[in-house]
Design an enzyme around this catalytic site. Structure first.
Site, PDB file in Angstrom:
ATOM      1  N   HIS A  18       0.844  -1.198   0.000  1.00  0.00           N
ATOM      2  CA  HIS A  18       0.000   0.000   0.000  1.00  0.00           C
ATOM      3  C   HIS A  18       0.881   1.251   0.000  1.00  0.00           C
ATOM      4  O   HIS A  18       1.903   1.299   0.686  1.00  0.00           O
ATOM      5  CB  HIS A  18      -0.889  -0.011   1.244  1.00  0.00           C
ATOM      6  CG  HIS A  18      -1.941   1.032   1.265  1.00  0.00           C
ATOM      7  ND1 HIS A  18      -1.667   2.365   1.522  1.00  0.00           N
ATOM      8  CD2 HIS A  18      -3.281   0.960   1.079  1.00  0.00           C
ATOM      9  CE1 HIS A  18      -2.790   3.064   1.475  1.00  0.00           C
ATOM     10  NE2 HIS A  18      -3.794   2.236   1.206  1.00  0.00           N
ATOM     11  N   CYS A  36      -3.673   3.014  -4.338  1.00  0.00           N
ATOM     12  CA  CYS A  36      -4.640   3.856  -3.632  1.00  0.00           C
ATOM     13  C   CYS A  36      -4.633   5.251  -4.248  1.00  0.00           C
ATOM     14  O   CYS A  36      -3.636   5.977  -4.136  1.00  0.00           O
ATOM     15  CB  CYS A  36      -4.313   3.920  -2.144  1.00  0.00           C
ATOM     16  SG  CYS A  36      -5.447   4.981  -1.208  1.00  0.00           S
ATOM     17  N   HIS A  52      -7.751   0.771  -4.374  1.00  0.00           N
ATOM     18  CA  HIS A  52      -8.494   1.651  -3.472  1.00  0.00           C
ATOM     19  C   HIS A  52      -8.824   2.903  -4.278  1.00  0.00           C
ATOM     20  O   HIS A  52      -7.914   3.604  -4.722  1.00  0.00           O
ATOM     21  CB  HIS A  52      -7.653   2.050  -2.269  1.00  0.00           C
ATOM     22  CG  HIS A  52      -7.389   0.942  -1.308  1.00  0.00           C
ATOM     23  ND1 HIS A  52      -6.683   1.140  -0.135  1.00  0.00           N
ATOM     24  CD2 HIS A  52      -7.729  -0.365  -1.329  1.00  0.00           C
ATOM     25  CE1 HIS A  52      -6.601  -0.016   0.518  1.00  0.00           C
ATOM     26  NE2 HIS A  52      -7.230  -0.936  -0.191  1.00  0.00           N
ATOM     27  N   ASP A  83     -12.753   2.627  -0.423  1.00  0.00           N
ATOM     28  CA  ASP A  83     -11.853   3.252   0.545  1.00  0.00           C
ATOM     29  C   ASP A  83     -12.634   4.187   1.475  1.00  0.00           C
ATOM     30  O   ASP A  83     -13.771   3.906   1.814  1.00  0.00           O
ATOM     31  CB  ASP A  83     -10.699   3.950  -0.160  1.00  0.00           C
ATOM     32  CG  ASP A  83      -9.436   3.974   0.704  1.00  0.00           C
ATOM     33  OD1 ASP A  83      -9.417   3.273   1.727  1.00  0.00           O
ATOM     34  OD2 ASP A  83      -8.476   4.654   0.353  1.00  0.00           O
ATOM     35  N   HIS A  84     -12.052   5.286   1.896  1.00  0.00           N
ATOM     36  CA  HIS A  84     -12.670   6.118   2.938  1.00  0.00           C
ATOM     37  C   HIS A  84     -13.923   6.821   2.429  1.00  0.00           C
ATOM     38  O   HIS A  84     -14.091   7.030   1.232  1.00  0.00           O
ATOM     39  CB  HIS A  84     -11.685   7.190   3.434  1.00  0.00           C
ATOM     40  CG  HIS A  84     -10.382   6.635   3.879  1.00  0.00           C
ATOM     41  ND1 HIS A  84      -9.271   7.427   4.078  1.00  0.00           N
ATOM     42  CD2 HIS A  84      -9.979   5.369   4.159  1.00  0.00           C
ATOM     43  CE1 HIS A  84      -8.254   6.677   4.458  1.00  0.00           C
ATOM     44  NE2 HIS A  84      -8.666   5.421   4.514  1.00  0.00           N
ATOM     45  N   TYR A 126     -14.732   5.289   7.947  1.00  0.00           N
ATOM     46  CA  TYR A 126     -15.225   3.936   7.659  1.00  0.00           C
ATOM     47  C   TYR A 126     -16.672   3.718   8.093  1.00  0.00           C
ATOM     48  O   TYR A 126     -17.011   2.673   8.650  1.00  0.00           O
ATOM     49  CB  TYR A 126     -14.302   2.902   8.306  1.00  0.00           C
ATOM     50  CG  TYR A 126     -12.990   2.758   7.568  1.00  0.00           C
ATOM     51  CD1 TYR A 126     -12.925   2.041   6.379  1.00  0.00           C
ATOM     52  CD2 TYR A 126     -11.824   3.369   8.041  1.00  0.00           C
ATOM     53  CE1 TYR A 126     -11.737   1.923   5.687  1.00  0.00           C
ATOM     54  CE2 TYR A 126     -10.632   3.256   7.349  1.00  0.00           C
ATOM     55  CZ  TYR A 126     -10.595   2.522   6.173  1.00  0.00           C
ATOM     56  OH  TYR A 126      -9.413   2.410   5.481  1.00  0.00           O
TER      57      TYR A 126
END
Length: 357
Positions: free
Chosen positions: A207, A245, A272, A317-318, A331
């Site tokens: 990551h 990401c 992501h 992802d977020h 999350y």
């Protein structure tokens, strides 16, 4: 592609599997065992329990995020071999229960870094946010205190209190570790891990650093296209791959995410996809996934994945905290579910445009 949703377990998440399985287009969850410290072996029993629970809701569990790398491995200490052997045992145990991808990071001391876990936007939603000036003026101990204080009583992977109690000691240990040494320590790890990953048919997916620049003088190496290519060459195996990401790498405007996707292609095992709003001074707020809400072109990112025929795992992802939800920062359920709907909509549109439907 396989659309997934990160889940921290029934005892450590406000979102339930019953809620997740109702999201259109979902295939499974990305799981982890949050209570097992970095460096310890994940037992077959614990893995089995997790997989059985997820499968009982009709969801797959084929991706783990993360099996955290012990700090001694990143530092290159003489004790690292013990923890590498434990990592191999964990991979072997995971392989017995259908795990196909393991996401991990190689960030020294701190994992993802933010200066505000609940910055309120004009529309009343709250987001994770980063201000460089605050970092420059802040003591690392204060950052740890602030992050843990905003956790809402839930675990925050990468911010384990028992490890960060030794913060000053860790900073001392890293004083002689520069980027080149960190690359060498990563090479040492990969040379020993990847043969086991190949044997177990588990793709390792590193990551990016979040954000992709040095924090408190600590080295960071998973930061740009050049370094990603260098990491893949450390052990040139399809089992040495990437978690790409967009939100992490995209915090640096010089990082062209769509170009990276097309460049690294089948070495991307996990995607992501999220958006961020970059301010003129380089600070950033996380945003909804919608392209117009942030600084990244999510359409172009999804088109790049479609162009390479991406068949791997992807997650939104977020997300923002919206509609009064009280959950782990970044999350919650609602905004990540909206993100999935948006990404699936883009994918369907791109696919039909290409086929002339």
């Amino acid at each position: 592609m396989k659309m997934t949703f990160r889940w921290f377990g029934s005892k450590d998440d406000t979102v339930t599997l019953d809620q997740i399985r109702q999201i259109p287009g979902i295939t499974g969850v990305v799981g982890m065992l949050t209570d097992i410290p970095a460096g310890e072996v994940w037992s077959e029993e614990r893995i089995r329990e997790l997989v059985v629970e997820v499968n009982s809701y009709g969801l797959e569990l084929e991706v783990i995020e993360s099996v955290n790398v012990h700090e001694d491995i990143k530092l290159g200490l003489s004790t690292r071999d013990k923890y590498i052997e434990n990592y191999k045992k964990t991979l072997k145990n995971l392989s017995k229960y259908g795990i196909k991808v393991v996401c991990y990071n190689f960030m020294p001391v701190f994992d993802w870094t933010r200066t505000d876990l609940a910055k309120e936007l004009e529309d009343g939603s709250t987001v994770l946010s980063y201000e460089q000036k605050l970092i420059e003026e802040m003591d690392p101990d204060k950052l740890v205190e602030d992050i843990q204080g905003g956790s809402k009583g839930l675990s925050l992977p990468g911010w384990e209190p028992e490890r960060l109690k030794k913060l000053k000691e860790l900073f001392q240990l890293y004083r002689d570790v520069d980027e080149d040494q960190l690359f060498e320590n990563l090479r040492y790890f990969l040379e020993r891990i990847i043969p086991t990953a190949e044997e177990c048919d588990i793709k390792m997916a590193i990551h990016p650093d979040d954000p992709p620049w040095t924090i408190f003088g600590l080295p960071r190496i998973v930061t740009n296209k050049e370094n990603l290519g260098r990491i893949l060459k450390l052990v040139d195996s399809p089992y040495n791959g990437l978690t790409l990401c967009s939100g992490c790498l995209g915090a640096n405007p010089n990082n062209d995410i769509a170009d990276m996707i097309r460049t690294f292609g089948d070495r991307i095992h996990f995607a992501h996809v999220r958006n961020i709003k970059i301010h003129p001074n380089g600070d950033f707020d996380e945003s909804s996934h919608l392209s117009s809400d942030g600084s990244l072109d999510i359409f172009e990112i999804m088109k790049a994945y479609h162009d390479i025929g991406f068949k791997g795992y992807i997650r939104p992802d977020h997300g923002r905290m919206i509609w009064g939800e009280d959950a782990r920062p970044g999350y919650g359920l609602y905004d990540r579910a909206l993100g999935i709907a948006y990404l699936n909509g883009l994918w369907e549109a791109i696919d039909k445009m290409k086929r002339g439907v």
